[in-house]
Design an enzyme around this catalytic site. Sequence first.
Site, PDB file in Angstrom:
ATOM      1  N   THR A 174       0.997  -1.218   0.045  1.00  0.00           N
ATOM      2  CA  THR A 174      -0.034   0.142  -0.021  1.00  0.00           C
ATOM      3  C   THR A 174       0.919   1.290  -0.142  1.00  0.00           C
ATOM      4  O   THR A 174       2.155   1.088   0.674  1.00  0.00           O
ATOM      5  CB  THR A 174      -0.787  -0.034   1.331  1.00  0.00           C
ATOM      6  N   ARG A 194     -14.504  -7.194  -0.555  1.00  0.00           N
ATOM      7  CA  ARG A 194     -13.866  -6.738   0.667  1.00  0.00           C
ATOM      8  C   ARG A 194     -13.052  -5.391   0.563  1.00  0.00           C
ATOM      9  O   ARG A 194     -12.602  -5.176  -0.404  1.00  0.00           O
ATOM     10  CB  ARG A 194     -12.606  -7.827   0.927  1.00  0.00           C
ATOM     11  N   GLY A 212     -10.929  -2.669   2.842  1.00  0.00           N
ATOM     12  CA  GLY A 212      -9.968  -2.375   3.952  1.00  0.00           C
ATOM     13  C   GLY A 212      -9.939  -1.125   4.796  1.00  0.00           C
ATOM     14  O   GLY A 212     -10.756  -0.360   4.446  1.00  0.00           O
ATOM     15  N   THR A 254      -0.659   1.759   6.824  1.00  0.00           N
ATOM     16  CA  THR A 254      -0.346   0.416   5.945  1.00  0.00           C
ATOM     17  C   THR A 254      -0.388  -0.750   6.911  1.00  0.00           C
ATOM     18  O   THR A 254       0.146  -0.639   7.805  1.00  0.00           O
ATOM     19  CB  THR A 254       0.629   0.658   5.232  1.00  0.00           C
ATOM     20  N   GLY A 255      -0.970  -1.815   6.487  1.00  0.00           N
ATOM     21  CA  GLY A 255      -1.111  -2.862   7.328  1.00  0.00           C
ATOM     22  C   GLY A 255      -2.278  -3.843   7.208  1.00  0.00           C
ATOM     23  O   GLY A 255      -3.163  -3.663   6.264  1.00  0.00           O
ATOM     24  N   GLY A 268      -5.585  -4.597   7.152  1.00  0.00           N
ATOM     25  CA  GLY A 268      -6.644  -3.493   7.227  1.00  0.00           C
ATOM     26  C   GLY A 268      -7.772  -3.654   8.175  1.00  0.00           C
ATOM     27  O   GLY A 268      -8.344  -2.823   8.833  1.00  0.00           O
TER      28      GLY A 268
HETATM   29  N1  ASP Z   1      -4.252  -1.780   4.636  1.00  0.00           N
HETATM   30  C1  ASP Z   1      -4.272  -2.528   3.283  1.00  0.00           C
HETATM   31  C2  ASP Z   1      -5.642  -3.126   3.463  1.00  0.00           C
HETATM   32  O1  ASP Z   1      -5.844  -3.963   4.209  1.00  0.00           O
HETATM   33  C3  ASP Z   1      -3.215  -3.263   2.815  1.00  0.00           C
HETATM   34  C4  ASP Z   1      -1.763  -2.736   2.902  1.00  0.00           C
HETATM   35  O2  ASP Z   1      -1.626  -2.012   3.733  1.00  0.00           O
HETATM   36  O3  ASP Z   1      -0.996  -3.323   2.332  1.00  0.00           O
HETATM   37  O4  ASP Z   1      -6.243  -3.377   2.428  1.00  0.00           O
END
Ligand code: ASP
Length: 320
Positions: free
Chosen positions: A180, A208, A210, A231-232, A234
Amino acid sequence: MAQNTFSIAIHGGAGTILKSQMTEQKEKIYREALREAILVGKEILERGGKAKDAVVAAVTMLENCELFNAGKGSVFTHNETHEMDASIMEGELLRAGAVAGVSRIKNPIKLAHAVMTQSQHVFLMGEGAEAFAATVGIERVSTEYFSTDFRRAQLIAIQNSEKTILDHSPTEETNKKRGTVGAVARDRYGNLAAATSTGGMTNKRFGRVGDTPIIGAGTYANNQCCAISATGWGEFFIRGVVAYDIAALMMYKNHTLKEATQIVIHQKLSMLSPIQGEYGDGGLIGIDYQGNIVMDFNTSGMYRAALREGGAIEIGLYQE
Ligand code: ASP
């Protein structure tokens, strides 16, 4: 920090980013991509441009780079499609725009910006968002534009399982990188802005959504406290209302940005009940009303870069 100086930070995702698994060549390519993106934002801020325009420009650049899981290079859903999410917020008037589940928009962040500036709405999804894009001249591309062999290999590796992953790599071991992208900035007038864009998680169910397009979870900006781009995993960031929680800790408990981030990323996230035995992980970049920058994560690495006016560009990939 002087009142009329600018600062900017960007990220290209957090996760299992280990020096031992990185070649010198690959590291150089990532560093160069981060440098180019932050410079685009810097140029705008340097000539007196607005924070919101700087974050859109930096995120657009990262969306166009297939190394990252946003725009071109987005991960595949279980159904072998791409569904992208993005959002933007500006801290002066608390205006925001977001899109979810778009599959033909070359730069979802530009569409989120258009939702903020050219519609009466904050959040548009799917077909409705795509139709709106056509009315405001946002570039649309074929769905194949987003696909890369690398992402297809990632999907094939887990398509027969119930698992969703957020990684760049097809192997389970290294499947913890997030690609992300996001940016936060403070302009010379003291305005803050945050923008985030993603393809989501490999093998996610279609439909889905996030944290990335959810204002307060993956993105938040308020001139009184901070701008945040996360980022993480979600689902955890939504449950923890992470971006707004940091703002709230600053506003109502007088924590600094650094303290608030430490509490949320290193304490509160890990207190959320696990999903299939795994705890929420990830990171974020933040900038406060004085231009101080935080780039923090509870994973082994996060692609990131920061710059304060007059200073050098700071680029990082791993834990310090
Ligand atoms: N936060 C994003 C999600 O869950 C994914 C990511 O940060 O890579 O869609």
